[in-house]
Enzyme design. Structure first.
Site, short mmCIF file in Angstrom:
data_model
loop_
_atom_site.label_atom_id
_atom_site.label_comp_id
_atom_site.label_asym_id
_atom_site.label_seq_id
_atom_site.Cartn_x
_atom_site.Cartn_y
_atom_site.Cartn_z
N THR A 65 1.62 10.09 -3.54
CA THR A 65 1.64 8.77 -3.39
C THR A 65 2.58 7.89 -3.60
OG1 THR A 65 0.35 8.20 -5.43
CG2 THR A 65 -0.91 8.26 -3.35
N ASP A 104 0.83 -1.18 -0.06
CA ASP A 104 -0.01 0.07 0.17
C ASP A 104 0.85 1.31 -0.06
OD1 ASP A 104 -2.16 -1.63 0.06
OD2 ASP A 104 -2.83 -0.91 2.07
N HIS A 105 0.30 2.46 -0.54
CA HIS A 105 1.04 3.58 -0.53
C HIS A 105 0.09 4.54 0.19
CE1 HIS A 105 3.74 3.23 -4.23
NE2 HIS A 105 3.39 2.16 -3.74
N PRO A 106 0.45 5.50 0.72
CA PRO A 106 -0.20 6.36 1.54
C PRO A 106 -1.18 7.32 0.65
CG PRO A 106 1.88 7.27 1.76
CD PRO A 106 1.95 6.13 0.94
#
Length: 367
Positions: A109, A101-103
């Protein structure tokens, strides 16, 4: 007999006829159906990025990679170090895990906002420190596939999900949440289409935990009569004519390491220096970071004698050969998880409460 040592990952060993015999002797199949010979060429380097723990009669994904797996399961897809497969599972080709996952709530991102390796590169390349804070939610943990699961072609699975016992995942699905036992799911995102059986039958199957037994124990039982099969198996259990299958789990990296060392002979021995020894004739060689893989503190795979329960450590698993998943910075961390290859599932499915997003239990372990 040379004592086995735990190894440090990643480890690389050279394939040989001798190493091939190790897999033959231990009934670890390299490709479906029941293939071991000639999958790898002599002298070819095989890499295990992380520990891989299997039971006999498990089938790997050929040159695509190795995955921790229970007895009698086969997979055409390699999930690298973030998966554990239970018993009697059938996994079709081209299925894979999503990336990390990326923020979503930062200025970008992009990895410059959340990844240590990118921060290090910027500092080394441009002599400035970005000071980005690592994204703590980047890794959702390993994929857990319970028992008797069928996964179709080209399924995309989110790390950290649990595919319940008896579930079916339709080809091309995108699975982002847990799948309850005996649910049939499909679509993008995957949703429950229906259940394979009614609630009472599901309870009966889960209570029986038939996957605890060796496939030979099912001889003579009517596999088209579900309840007859379970009742017949229960009679055999009560009579003591069948017992749970509890094989010694095999840590491939550690075991191959010990095999190579034994075939080569101890350091300085006449056998090691003999050009006609097994080592010189192609028993294989084992490599690691800087030398023969160094021992690590404690075994990463802990197994319950009552049911082969592997504790998945961060980044557990491995890959090998052409097309293997790369051990990048993003795939070096993980969350503990576990699955018992031979334990019964104590949970009674509540159809009204069950949903594809339900986790049981909250800790992510399978009791």
């Amino acid at each position: 007999m040379i004592k086995a040592k735990a190894v440090k990952y990643p480890c690389v060993f050279s394939w040989s006829k001798g190493v091939e015999e190790f897999f033959v002797k231990n009934d670890i199949y390299l490709k479906n159906a029941f293939k071991i010979r000639s999958i790898f060429k002599p002298g070819e380097k095989v890499t295990l990025n992380r520990p891989v723990i299997v039971e006999p009669y498990a089938t790997m994904a050929g040159r695509a990679g190795f995955t921790s797996s229970g007895a009698f399961s086969y997979t055409h897809s390699a999930f690298g170090g973030h998966a554990t497969i239970g018993r009697y599972c059938s996994i079709a080709p081209s299925s894979r895990l999503m990336g990390l996952d990326h923020p979503l709530d930062r200025i970008s991102t992009h990895t410059f906002t959340c990844r240590d390796y990118y921060n290090r590169w910027v500092e080394e390349k441009f002599d400035v420190a970005l000071g980005a804070v690592a994204f703590s939610k980047t890794d959702r943990g390993g994929l857990i596939i319970e028992h008797d699961v069928w996964i179709g072609n080209s399924v995309l699975l989110r790390p950290g999900v649990r595919i319940g016992t008896g579930a079916v995942v339709a080809a091309g699905s995108v699975v982002v949440k847990d799948v309850p036992p005996f649910a049939i799911v499909g679509g993008n995102p995957a949703r429950i289409i229906r259940y394979r059986f009614d609630e009472k039958t599901i309870e009966h199957i889960l209570a029986s935990a038939w996957w605890r037994f060796h496939v030979r124990d099912f001889a003579g039982l009517d596999m088209q009569d579900l309840h007859g099969f379970l009742d017949g198996l229960a009679e055999r259990i009560e009579a003591g004519s069948v017992t749970e299958y509890k094989p010694e789990p095999i840590d491939i990296g550690t075991s191959v390491n010990a095999f190579v060392r034994e075939r080569s002979g101890p350091p300085g021995s006449a056998r090691q220096g003999d050009p006609t020894s097994d080592a010189r004739r192609g028993s294989g060689s084992f490599e690691g970071p800087g030398a023969l893989c160094a021992p690590i503190g404690g075994a990463r795979g802990q197994w319950w004698s009552g049911g082969c329960r592997p504790h998945i450590q961060p980044g557990m698993g491995g890959s090998c050969g052409a097309g293997a998943l790369q051990d990048t910075e993003e795939y070096r961390s993980g969350s503990p998880g576990e699955i018992p290859f031979g334990r019964r599932h104590p949970r009674v499915l509540d159809r009204k409460a069950a949903c594809i997003g339900r986790r049981s239990p909250a800790s992510g372990t399978f009791p």
